[in-house]
Design an enzyme around this catalytic site. Structure first.
Site, PDB file in Angstrom:
ATOM      1  CE1 TYR A  55     -15.939   3.772  -5.506  1.00 21.05           C
ATOM      2  CE2 TYR A  55     -15.458   3.158  -3.937  1.00 21.05           C
ATOM      3  CZ  TYR A  55     -15.764   3.133  -4.655  1.00 21.05           C
ATOM      4  OH  TYR A  55     -16.916   2.169  -4.307  1.00 21.05           O
TER       5      TYR A  55
ATOM      6  CG  ASP B 248       3.044   5.546  -6.560  1.00 21.71           C
ATOM      7  OD1 ASP B 248       1.519   5.021  -7.294  1.00 21.71           O
ATOM      8  OD2 ASP B 248       3.131   6.623  -6.227  1.00 21.71           O
TER       9      ASP B 248
ATOM     10  N   PRO C  92     -16.219  -6.521  -9.843  1.00 20.36           N
ATOM     11  CG  PRO C  92     -15.083  -5.864  -7.883  1.00 20.36           C
ATOM     12  CD  PRO C  92     -15.170  -5.013  -8.942  1.00 20.36           C
TER      13      PRO C  92
ATOM     14  CG  ASP D  86      -2.042   1.078   0.785  1.00 16.90           C
ATOM     15  OD1 ASP D  86      -2.804   0.098   0.588  1.00 16.90           O
ATOM     16  OD2 ASP D  86      -2.275   2.506   1.211  1.00 16.90           O
TER      17      ASP D  86
ATOM     18  CE1 TYR E  37     -12.556   3.507  -9.436  1.00 15.66           C
ATOM     19  CE2 TYR E  37     -15.063   3.086 -10.559  1.00 15.66           C
ATOM     20  CZ  TYR E  37     -13.585   2.894  -9.958  1.00 15.66           C
ATOM     21  OH  TYR E  37     -14.180   2.049  -8.843  1.00 15.66           O
TER      22      TYR E  37
END
Ligand SMILES: NC(=O)c1ccc[n+]([C@@H]2O[C@H](COP(=O)([O-])OP(=O)(O)OC[C@H]3O[C@@H](n4cnc5c(N)ncnc54)[C@H](O)[C@@H]3O)[C@@H](O)[C@H]2O)c1
Length: 251
Positions: free
Chosen positions: A94, A63, A188, A37, A158
């Site tokens: 997001y 990153d 998803p 992360d 996005y």
């Protein structure tokens, strides 16, 4: 013996939300888990949770949009575990995006979304490829989004990035197949994570009525698909996009 025992799985964006759930689920199946992360402290927390549940883990602050960072991450994994079996490209921009009409999107924000959501999976896959090729096996799972199929409005960057993830998945599947590496995507639906809850106040009921299964989608619903696509049961599946949304969109 658990299905993924002895395998090493990397999850990007594992500090929270879906990525954290994927890391815990893969650890539960016996995999050694690398939690990557950009927020190193949350990566550490996820890795600690995997370890306390009984599986080896490693936290890497990195990153995904930075080539050197991804190469360094892959090296750290090989140094620690000696192999890389799976990569889950989950990190994405997001929550921080402001939804607005396409003609009002800031070009710099557009570039950053593409850098993290599209270039990121490419760079991460490129970094792990030598280790997977050396073993003649590997699983890459790219997290796309149901918004690509619905054409969800007000975040053109996005949605475009998540479509590009499916394109990347198809090309990588063809280019990496000869080395025994499977590449698939998961799309998803709207899933209850901290990010979704902060984006949509009525998140718990949002879109539920449109599904064949009329309840909210939970991170664990998606984690099952990740475990399947990382595990041996999916060894002859590649280049596909699995929609995991309780039947909101039917293909
Ligand atoms: N939650 C949903 O409803 C939903 C639906 C479809 C797809 N997705 C996708 O699933 C993924 C995870 O979603 P989430 O809801 O858990 O989001 P989230 O914002 O909670 O988690 C994203 C994680 O990625 C990390 N990250 C961001 N930029 C990074 C970078 N440059 N390098 C490394 N790590 C970075 C963040 O620190 C964070 O831990 C995203 O790709 C998202 O687009 C989410």
């Amino acid at each position: 013996m658990s299905a993924l025992e002895g395998r090493v799985a990397i999850v990007t964006g594992a500090g929270r939300g879906l990525g954290r759930e994927f890391a815990l689920a893969l650890g539960h199946e016996g995999a050694s888990v690398v939690a990557v992360d950009i927020d190193g402290s949350t990566a550490e927390q996820t890795a600690a949770a995997v370890s306390s549940a009984g599986s080896p883990s490693l936290a890497v602050r990195a990153d995904v949009s930075d080539p050197a960072s991804m190469d360094g991450m892959a090296k750290a994994v090989v140094d620690r575990f000696g192999r890389i079996d799976a990569l889950v490209n989950n990190a994405g921009l997001y929550e921080t995006l402001t939804r607005r009409p396409f003609h009002e999107i800031d070009p710099d924000e557009w570039d950053r979304v593409m850098a993290v959501n599209v270039k990121g999976p490419w760079l991460a896959t490129r970094a792990v490829f030598p280790a997977m090729r050396a073993r003649g096996a590997g699983k890459v799972v790219n997290i796309s989004s149901g918004t690509f199929f619905s054409g969800s409005t007000l975040w053109a960057h996005y949605v475009s990035s998540k479509g590009a993830v499916i394109g990347l998945t198809r090309v990588l599947a063809r280019e990496m197949g000869e080395f025994g590496i499977c590449v698939n995507a998961i799309a998803p639906g709207f899933t209850l994570t901290d990010a979704s809850l902060s984006l949509v106040p009525e998140a718990a009921t949002y879109g539920v009525a449109r599904g064949a299964l009329t309840r909210a989608e939970l991170p664990a619903d998606v984690a099952g698909a990740v475990v399947f696509l990382v595990g041996p049961g999916s060894d002859f599946i590649t280049g596909q996009c699995l929609v995991v949304d309780g039947g909101r969109q039917l293909h």
